[in-house]
Design an enzyme around this catalytic site. Structure first.
Site, mmCIF file in Angstrom:
data_model
loop_
_atom_site.group_PDB
_atom_site.id
_atom_site.type_symbol
_atom_site.label_atom_id
_atom_site.label_comp_id
_atom_site.label_asym_id
_atom_site.label_seq_id
_atom_site.Cartn_x
_atom_site.Cartn_y
_atom_site.Cartn_z
ATOM 1 N N GLU A 80 -7.330 4.982 15.854
ATOM 2 C CA GLU A 80 -7.151 3.532 15.724
ATOM 3 C C GLU A 80 -6.432 2.992 16.950
ATOM 4 O O GLU A 80 -5.464 3.602 17.427
ATOM 5 C CB GLU A 80 -6.265 3.183 14.514
ATOM 6 N N TRP A 121 1.772 -6.945 12.465
ATOM 7 C CA TRP A 121 2.956 -6.402 11.789
ATOM 8 C C TRP A 121 4.200 -6.337 12.684
ATOM 9 O O TRP A 121 5.201 -5.784 12.284
ATOM 10 C CB TRP A 121 2.636 -5.030 11.190
ATOM 11 N N GLU A 143 -3.757 -8.293 6.275
ATOM 12 C CA GLU A 143 -4.151 -8.090 7.674
ATOM 13 C C GLU A 143 -5.112 -9.150 8.186
ATOM 14 O O GLU A 143 -5.824 -8.933 9.169
ATOM 15 C CB GLU A 143 -4.715 -6.679 7.838
ATOM 16 N N LYS A 144 -5.107 -10.325 7.548
ATOM 17 C CA LYS A 144 -6.093 -11.337 7.958
ATOM 18 C C LYS A 144 -5.843 -11.837 9.379
ATOM 19 O O LYS A 144 -6.746 -12.363 10.004
ATOM 20 C CB LYS A 144 -6.157 -12.484 6.952
ATOM 21 N N PHE A 145 -4.622 -11.652 9.903
ATOM 22 C CA PHE A 145 -4.389 -12.074 11.295
ATOM 23 C C PHE A 145 -4.350 -10.892 12.267
ATOM 24 O O PHE A 145 -3.759 -10.971 13.336
ATOM 25 C CB PHE A 145 -3.110 -12.921 11.387
ATOM 26 N N HIS A 146 -4.952 -9.779 11.859
ATOM 27 C CA HIS A 146 -5.058 -8.618 12.762
ATOM 28 C C HIS A 146 -6.364 -8.751 13.531
ATOM 29 O O HIS A 146 -7.396 -9.104 12.964
ATOM 30 C CB HIS A 146 -5.061 -7.341 11.923
ATOM 31 N N ARG A 193 0.850 -1.192 0.000
ATOM 32 C CA ARG A 193 0.000 0.000 0.000
ATOM 33 C C ARG A 193 0.889 1.247 0.000
ATOM 34 O O ARG A 193 2.091 1.148 0.213
ATOM 35 C CB ARG A 193 -0.949 0.006 1.199
ATOM 36 N N ASN A 218 -4.631 8.284 4.581
ATOM 37 C CA ASN A 218 -4.538 7.464 5.787
ATOM 38 C C ASN A 218 -3.093 7.433 6.246
ATOM 39 O O ASN A 218 -2.191 7.159 5.445
ATOM 40 C CB ASN A 218 -4.986 6.028 5.513
ATOM 41 N N GLU A 219 -2.879 7.744 7.506
ATOM 42 C CA GLU A 219 -1.515 7.690 8.059
ATOM 43 C C GLU A 219 -0.510 8.165 7.020
ATOM 44 O O GLU A 219 0.412 7.440 6.623
ATOM 45 C CB GLU A 219 -1.180 6.283 8.537
#
Ligand code: GAL
Length: 674
Positions: free
Chosen positions: A316, A324, A364-367, A120, A158-159
């Protein structure tokens, strides 16, 4: 104060209480899930969702062809369900067609390597092509939703700068030259400022100037410093360009999410803050740090500083683990509430999470998320519900402000200058020194405002100045005036060494603070990793010592061994009607606490809470006729705190002693005593 945002706080969001919110990446789910989401959001008491943050490729699938069907539907659905929208402009990540058709927008790293799409934020902040496409998108989004009844606020990009802050391509090189020409006017002035007489670096033409691309040796530190400034300004300019478009179509407040956190250092948020309608921060516990929970408090206090003391928004945080860090730890039971209320204690009036529903696919599936992969029969879900009802009970604290009479000076420019390439010791890192001072204050029970070196200090009883390596003349003079007028300052080593051009202040260190501190230093004497020295008092220290002579200051402690036996290590100087302490070495935590305890006591500074090893935090907010005392117990045992009032979470009256169970938080309302 110079660092005031424009003044909308939560009244601008028209919220009667503390806002609970989250990112909602609805694009990742079929429409059949949206209805379930609405019902669950109502059950969880979600007030605000951030959407369209990464929406670009969905709403502009081909150049200039817009498809707002899904976004229209979700805006209306949210509105119908009483959820307000923090609407992303959608420009955070360009769609594949843009980087395919215009590979020149891609960022380039210091070694000249292009960074490709696939992650990204693959765009160069100075790219006019990116800017043109991004603003065309913002124009469409702003026009379409600028007056939508669900719209609460705008979320630009974003950020900004999370990944792409420093770009070294030719477009950035040209923009850097323009920025330098604005700053210095002519090349002679630039050559002076950068000290280009050194190593034959004198420039005779603007075109010769490059961004500080990787070289064979260490690079020019003044050039590095200006490149940091330029890069921060370039991203702020991206923000302002989007903001201008939004204002043409909408009167909703505009902001973006800051990253006041330990691992991001490229944006000078003191410069950004005045451009925001409200200050919003993203904070994630960082388990790579020695004390992640203390860093949370630090970040919250610094965010409050950016908000000019006013309430701010946590845009957030994670419900549990992130994805991460090398090792991604979930939160322990009760920690979600404790962490969240620590942000509130320190000035947050909104708490938002990344994200609503845990992704099934993608990076980000494990966030963690409010709705985890396992669904709602989960601790995460139950803890969010508990937080939600707790926030309802705390609604009346909205708009109140944090009480502090101690300040700590913090500066991104000093961070850049301290952690530059060629320096006396790689062991001295700015943030370590700032965190060490902050942790000592926190463990002393002292609430600290974190402010810019240019802030008005007059209302503080004590000002702590850790490792302020780079300091401007005016800021050094202001600190000296503050002490002369009766203030108390504690300055720690490696402060006051260079001016804003990274030029050493000659005549003995610490040049900017020599008179204030009544000392002069001939030479730095860093210690090797693992080496320690003992002081006459028995205190221990490491990392750094200095060949120091007092020129008026009193010696409080000196080295008993190590490379400099007998040399002063801690001094105190009467300066006008105030006192200025100097700590010339990196004291062990308990010993630094001892020095600060003494200095703060002499200053008459307030400790809101007891001394602890950091397991107890007491912070007070004041609003209208009331004071709200937050007591956070991070420990495994019940604690007692003496005060009288009404406890808002349990609804109980507190006679004289508040009992806070292990891991719990209590908030006591008292009538204002002054
Ligand atoms: C932030 C970002 C979010 C999400 C989150 C995960 O950096 O704004 O989009 O990626 O981290 O922790």
């Amino acid at each position: 104060m110079p660092n005031q945002p424009r003044g909308h706080t939560h009244p601008a969001l028209a919220s009667p209480g503390i806002v609970l919110g989250c990112d909602y990446n609805f694009e990742q789910w079929p429409a059949s899930v949206w209805d379930q989401d609405m019902a669950l959001m109502r059950a969880a008491g979600i007030d605000l969702v951030a959407i369209n943050i990464f929406g670009w490729s969905a709403i502009e699938p081909q150049p200039g062809r817009y498809d707002f069907a899904a976004l229209d539907q979700i805006m209306d659905l949210l509105h119908a369900n009483g959820v307000r929208v923090n609407l992303g402009t959608g420009t955070a990540s360009p769609p594949p067609w843009l980087t395919h058709q215009h590979p020149e927008v891609l960022p380039v790293t210091a070694d000249g390597t292009t960074r490709f799409p696939g992650g990204r934020q693959a765009w160069c902040p100075s790219s006019p092509v990116f800017r043109q496409h991004a603003l065309a998108l913002v124009e469409q989004v702003a026009r379409r939703y600028g007056n939508h009844p669900a719209l609460a606020m705008w979320h630009v990009s974003n950020e900004l700068g999370c990944h792409n802050a420093l770009c070294y391509d030719d477009t950035s090189a040209q923009a850097f030259r323009t920025w330098l020409a604005d700053r210095y006017g002519d090349l002679d002035t630039l050559n002076q400022a950068w000290g280009t007489a050194f190593w034959s670096q004198r420039y005779g033409d603007w075109a010769e100037i490059q961004p500080p691309r990787l070289a064979l040796s260490a690079r020019n530190p003044a050039q590095l410093l200006d490149f940091q400034r330029f890069s921060s300004d370039a991203l702020l300019d991206c923000y302002l360009a989007e903001e201008q478009v939004l204002r043409r179509h909408s009167s909703a407040p505009v902001t973006t999410n800051f990253m006041v956190t330990a691992h991001i250092r490229n944006l000078d948020y003191w410069k950004w803050a005045p451009a925001m309608d409200l200050i919003a921060n993203d904070h994630y516990l960082d388990h790579r740090l020695a004390d992640p929970v203390a860093e949370l408090s630090f970040a919250a206090d610094l965010t409050r500083g950016l908000a000019g003391g006013r309430p701010w928004m946590l845009m957030e945080q994670a419900v549990g683990a992130v994805n991460w860090q090398p090792y991604n730890l979930p939160k322990a039971p009760g920690q979600l509430l404790r962490n969240s209320l620590t942000h509130v204690a320190r000035g947050a009036d909104s708490l938002c999470f990344f994200q609503w529903r845990a992704s099934a696919q993608g990076t980000e599936k494990f966030h963690s998320a409010i709705v985890p992969h396992a669904g709602t029969e989960t601790t995460a879900w139950r803890e969010v519900l508990e937080l939600s009802s707790t926030l309802d009970r705390l609604a009346e604290i909205t708009g109140s402000t944090v009480e502090a009479d101690t300040a700590l000076l913090f500066d991104w420019e000093s961070w850049w200058a301290t952690d530059t390439e060629a320096r006396p010791s790689q062991g001295v890192r700015y943030l370590d020194q700032v965190h060490a001072a902050y942790r000592a204050l926190r463990e002393l029970g002292v609430t600290t405002d974190i402010v810019a070196p240019s802030a008005d200090l007059s209302r503080y009883r004590a000002v702590i100045v850790p490792c302020l390596h780079l300091v401007r003349d005016t800021d050094a003079a202001a600190l000296s005036d503050y002490v002369r007028a009766g203030g108390h300052a504690v300055v720690t080593f490696y402060s006051g060494i260079v001016d804003e051009h990274d030029r050493v202040r000659l005549g003995g260190y610490p040049g900017a603070f020599r008179d204030l501190l009544g000392v002069t230093v001939e030479e730095f004497v860093p210690l090797l990793p693992g080496d320690e020295t003992t002081l006459a008092s028995g205190a221990r220290a490491g990392t750094w010592t200095e060949l120091l002579r007092t020129t008026g200051a009193e010696t409080i402690d000196s080295y008993a061994d190590g490379p400099l036996p007998g040399v002063p290590a801690v001094t105190r100087n009467r300066h006008g009607s105030g006192q200025a302490w100097y700590v010339a070495t990196a004291l062990d935590p308990a010993d630094l606490r001892d020095v600060l305890r003494r200095a703060l006591r002499e200053a008459g500074a307030t400790a809101a809470g007891p001394e602890s090893d950091g397991t107890v935090e007491v912070v007070r907010r004041r609003g209208g006729q009331h004071r709200y005392t937050f007591v956070v117990n991070h420990g495994a045992k019940e604690i007692e705190h003496h005060l009288t009032g009404h406890e808002l979470i349990t609804g109980e009256h507190v006679g004289t002693v508040l009992r806070v169970p292990a891991g719990a938080v209590r908030v006591v309302r008292q009538e204002q005593s002054r």
